[in-house]
Every structure is written in structure tokens, then in C-alpha cells.
Design a protein around this motif. Sequence first.
Motif, PDB file in Angstrom:
ATOM      1  N   VAL A  76      -3.854  -1.476  -7.949  1.00  0.00           N
ATOM      2  CA  VAL A  76      -4.970  -1.509  -6.992  1.00  0.00           C
ATOM      3  C   VAL A  76      -4.400  -1.815  -5.603  1.00  0.00           C
ATOM      4  O   VAL A  76      -3.581  -2.710  -5.455  1.00  0.00           O
ATOM      5  CB  VAL A  76      -6.002  -2.597  -7.380  1.00  0.00           C
ATOM      6  CG1 VAL A  76      -7.113  -2.681  -6.353  1.00  0.00           C
ATOM      7  CG2 VAL A  76      -6.570  -2.317  -8.770  1.00  0.00           C
ATOM      8  N   SER A  77      -4.830  -1.034  -4.609  1.00  0.00           N
ATOM      9  CA  SER A  77      -4.289  -1.245  -3.261  1.00  0.00           C
ATOM     10  C   SER A  77      -5.400  -1.638  -2.290  1.00  0.00           C
ATOM     11  O   SER A  77      -6.580  -1.387  -2.533  1.00  0.00           O
ATOM     12  CB  SER A  77      -3.612   0.033  -2.769  1.00  0.00           C
ATOM     13  OG  SER A  77      -4.597   1.024  -2.523  1.00  0.00           O
ATOM     14  N   GLN A  78      -4.976  -2.244  -1.193  1.00  0.00           N
ATOM     15  CA  GLN A  78      -5.917  -2.619  -0.128  1.00  0.00           C
ATOM     16  C   GLN A  78      -6.669  -1.385   0.373  1.00  0.00           C
ATOM     17  O   GLN A  78      -7.874  -1.465   0.642  1.00  0.00           O
ATOM     18  CB  GLN A  78      -5.134  -3.280   1.028  1.00  0.00           C
ATOM     19  CG  GLN A  78      -6.014  -3.810   2.146  1.00  0.00           C
ATOM     20  CD  GLN A  78      -6.820  -5.045   1.727  1.00  0.00           C
ATOM     21  OE1 GLN A  78      -6.258  -6.050   1.309  1.00  0.00           O
ATOM     22  NE2 GLN A  78      -8.134  -4.951   1.807  1.00  0.00           N
ATOM     23  N   ARG A  97     -15.329  -0.387   0.077  1.00  0.00           N
ATOM     24  CA  ARG A  97     -16.202  -1.116   1.012  1.00  0.00           C
ATOM     25  C   ARG A  97     -16.843  -0.159   2.003  1.00  0.00           C
ATOM     26  O   ARG A  97     -18.030  -0.249   2.298  1.00  0.00           O
ATOM     27  CB  ARG A  97     -15.378  -2.153   1.794  1.00  0.00           C
ATOM     28  CG  ARG A  97     -15.193  -3.416   1.038  1.00  0.00           C
ATOM     29  CD  ARG A  97     -15.027  -4.619   1.970  1.00  0.00           C
ATOM     30  NE  ARG A  97     -14.658  -5.738   1.125  1.00  0.00           N
ATOM     31  CZ  ARG A  97     -13.403  -6.107   0.934  1.00  0.00           C
ATOM     32  NH1 ARG A  97     -12.423  -5.512   1.567  1.00  0.00           N
ATOM     33  NH2 ARG A  97     -13.141  -7.101   0.119  1.00  0.00           N
ATOM     34  N   TYR A 155      -8.269  -9.676  -2.567  1.00  0.00           N
ATOM     35  CA  TYR A 155      -9.068  -8.622  -1.942  1.00  0.00           C
ATOM     36  C   TYR A 155     -10.501  -9.064  -1.652  1.00  0.00           C
ATOM     37  O   TYR A 155     -11.200  -8.417  -0.881  1.00  0.00           O
ATOM     38  CB  TYR A 155      -9.110  -7.381  -2.851  1.00  0.00           C
ATOM     39  CG  TYR A 155      -7.770  -6.723  -3.040  1.00  0.00           C
ATOM     40  CD1 TYR A 155      -6.968  -6.427  -1.938  1.00  0.00           C
ATOM     41  CD2 TYR A 155      -7.308  -6.385  -4.302  1.00  0.00           C
ATOM     42  CE1 TYR A 155      -5.727  -5.815  -2.105  1.00  0.00           C
ATOM     43  CE2 TYR A 155      -6.076  -5.775  -4.479  1.00  0.00           C
ATOM     44  CZ  TYR A 155      -5.292  -5.495  -3.387  1.00  0.00           C
ATOM     45  OH  TYR A 155      -4.074  -4.892  -3.557  1.00  0.00           O
ATOM     46  N   ASP A 213      -4.292  -9.552 -11.182  1.00  0.00           N
ATOM     47  CA  ASP A 213      -3.528  -8.688 -10.273  1.00  0.00           C
ATOM     48  C   ASP A 213      -4.421  -7.657  -9.590  1.00  0.00           C
ATOM     49  O   ASP A 213      -4.177  -7.285  -8.450  1.00  0.00           O
ATOM     50  CB  ASP A 213      -2.399  -7.978 -11.036  1.00  0.00           C
ATOM     51  CG  ASP A 213      -1.190  -8.883 -11.228  1.00  0.00           C
ATOM     52  OD1 ASP A 213      -1.077  -9.884 -10.488  1.00  0.00           O
ATOM     53  OD2 ASP A 213      -0.373  -8.590 -12.108  1.00  0.00           O
ATOM     54  N   GLY A 214      -5.446  -7.182 -10.299  1.00  0.00           N
ATOM     55  CA  GLY A 214      -6.346  -6.189  -9.716  1.00  0.00           C
ATOM     56  C   GLY A 214      -7.087  -6.728  -8.510  1.00  0.00           C
ATOM     57  O   GLY A 214      -7.451  -5.982  -7.596  1.00  0.00           O
TER      58      GLY A 214
END
Lengths: 183, 175
Positions: free
Chosen positions: A115-117, A124, B3, B148-149
Motif C-alpha cells: 500500500v502506498s501513500q 481520499r 496513513y 503494514d497496510g
Amino acid sequence: MSFIDLKNDLPGIRGLMAYSPHTAKPLNELAEVLLRDEHNTLSRGERELIGAYVSWLNQCFFCQQVHEALAGHYLACPIGELDQIFDNLGASALPAKIKALLFIAGQVQTGGKSVSQDQVDAARHAGASDREIHDTILIAAAFCMFNRYVDGLGTWAPADRGYYVNRAPQRAIEGYIDFDLYK
Amino acid sequence: MAYIPLDESIPGIRSLLAYFPAIEPAMKGLMQTMMRQDRGLNKGERELIAAWVSHHNHCTACENIHGAVASHLLGWDEADYARMIKEKAGASPRLEALLALARQVTCNGKKVTPEQIAKAKALGCTDQEIHDTILIASMFCMFNRYIDGLGLTSRDTPESLKTRAQHLAEYGYGT
């Protein structure tokens, strides 16, 4: 044929839950909160869709069928159309928000660190809240558990997809806590 | 940085339970049921399977704490633990067979083969032990991805890990 003697002939996770009732309880409680709790801005159909998509990616036939049938039931969408969405998510006509969340779920399936920013930002931007992003990641992670439990013990599954579609309306009413494992 | 806004001063998965308390009974129930009993697999072996799966999922936060709990329960120092994780050094043939099952589950449940199961059974592993190994491995494929996600980072130091591990080893996950 399961890898261990489950002492029952129930399919998929139901066989495991009948074998091990003390672990079935927290597993069902988790499914109930994640997939059915009403304090949630993701619909039950959207949450089942995430579970079905991750199960499809993990190639877990039983979980995919159960949850795809439930998603189809809630979303009033034939499973054939959901198959096509899973096959080519990018090209699908799904609303942008759920599409972005399914992309994140797909990353979680390969590994949490995938999962990435950028993907979180994209979700979002498409209108997903922090809580919706959180729930997507947790639902995807939970299905990475359920799928492995079901397949790792070699449970059997009815091959006819109609079996799952026919059961979905009743399963939607009963939920994951108050249901008869043997029916 | 996670996040989503989490209180990262709370260690490990507890920051996630604080964010989403509705899942706390299920998560704690699962952990207590699977990690805190000595029937078949003992508590140390259960923690080792958790650390082993977390190691292969590259989830450092989970590996560090469950590796420390396993080491505490099994009476290992850091070098013993490192040798076990790298080479399965010190594992009995029975434990080695169970770790091999857990390793396959980490990739995908479908990777478990009838031959591996037969081997584990031939080495004396019971159905219950095979069930518990596969469920614990599956659970940590969830926990690792959840942590981690969401991009959760650990603020543990070697000292805080040791203290937390000792507490978990003694009191479990119900508190």
C-alpha cells in the motif's frame, strides 16, 4: 477432502467452525463487525465486494463464491457482472471511490507494505474517509486470513455457483453471529 | 507515519484497537484462544509461528514483539532466535514440519500440499496441531497486513520490547 479429520462434512469455513467452535466465535464476531455493523459509511454490499475481490485474488473459491453472492445480493448485481469487474477493475464502471478502495484492497492482498501513500491519496481524492480506508485495509487483511484458513486446511466447496447465489438472501438476513452452522 | 490519524505512541496493534474499539473483543478473543494455551503446541511454539510468519511477511513490528515473546517463553537469547529464524536451527523435526506448513500458508493457503501434511503427521503432529499452526499463520497474515497496510511504525526500543514481551508472556492478550 480436508487435510484433517473435521468430524463433519460441512463445506469451507463452516466445516472448520464446527470442528473448532471456540475459534469460530471470535472469527464470526470479527466478520459481523467488519461486514455488517451499521455504524459504517461503506454499505454492506461494498464491504462484501471487498471481501469477494480479495478472495478472488487469493483464488479461494469458497470465500469468493459466498461473498460475491452476498455482494451481488446487496448490490442487486448478477455475479457475472461482478466477475467482469474483478477481471478488469480499471475498466469497470464502478464509482471512483469504491474503485480506489478496491485497488488498495488488491495491494493489501499482495502484502501490507504494497500500500502506498499515492493510493491512499487517490482514495481520499475520490471521496474516501480515513475510516473507509481503514476498514478497506482491515477487511482485505481479514480475508487474507479467512482464505488461508479455508484453503490451508484443504476444505471442500460445492462447485455449483448457484448454490451460493441461492443461499445469499438468507445469509444476508442471518448475518455472521446468529446462524445455524449446519443449515 | 501512519496513513490515517492513529495514536502511534500506543505500541503495536493496540493503537489500531484504540482507533477502532469495535473489533477489540474479537481480536483479543482470537489471540487469547490461539496464543495462550499449551494443548498440543505450547505458548512458546505458537509465538514462534507468529514471529516466523511475520518475518516472512517482512512485518518487523510484529516479528520483533512476537519473536521476543517466543524467546522469553522458550528461554532463548537473541542469537538462538536468529539461528532459528534463519536456519530453523534447534527445531525438532516436528516443529520444522509445522514451520514449513506456516511458510506455505504465508504465500497462500493453496500452497499447502497433501505431501507436507502427510509428512507432518508421520512426524507425530496431531490434527489439532496442524489446525492451530495453519490458523495462527493465517491470523498473522491478517495482523501483518493490517499494521503494514496502514503504514503503522513501531516506536519500540530494545528495552521497551523486552518489557512488553515479558508482560505478554506472563499475562497474555486479554488485558
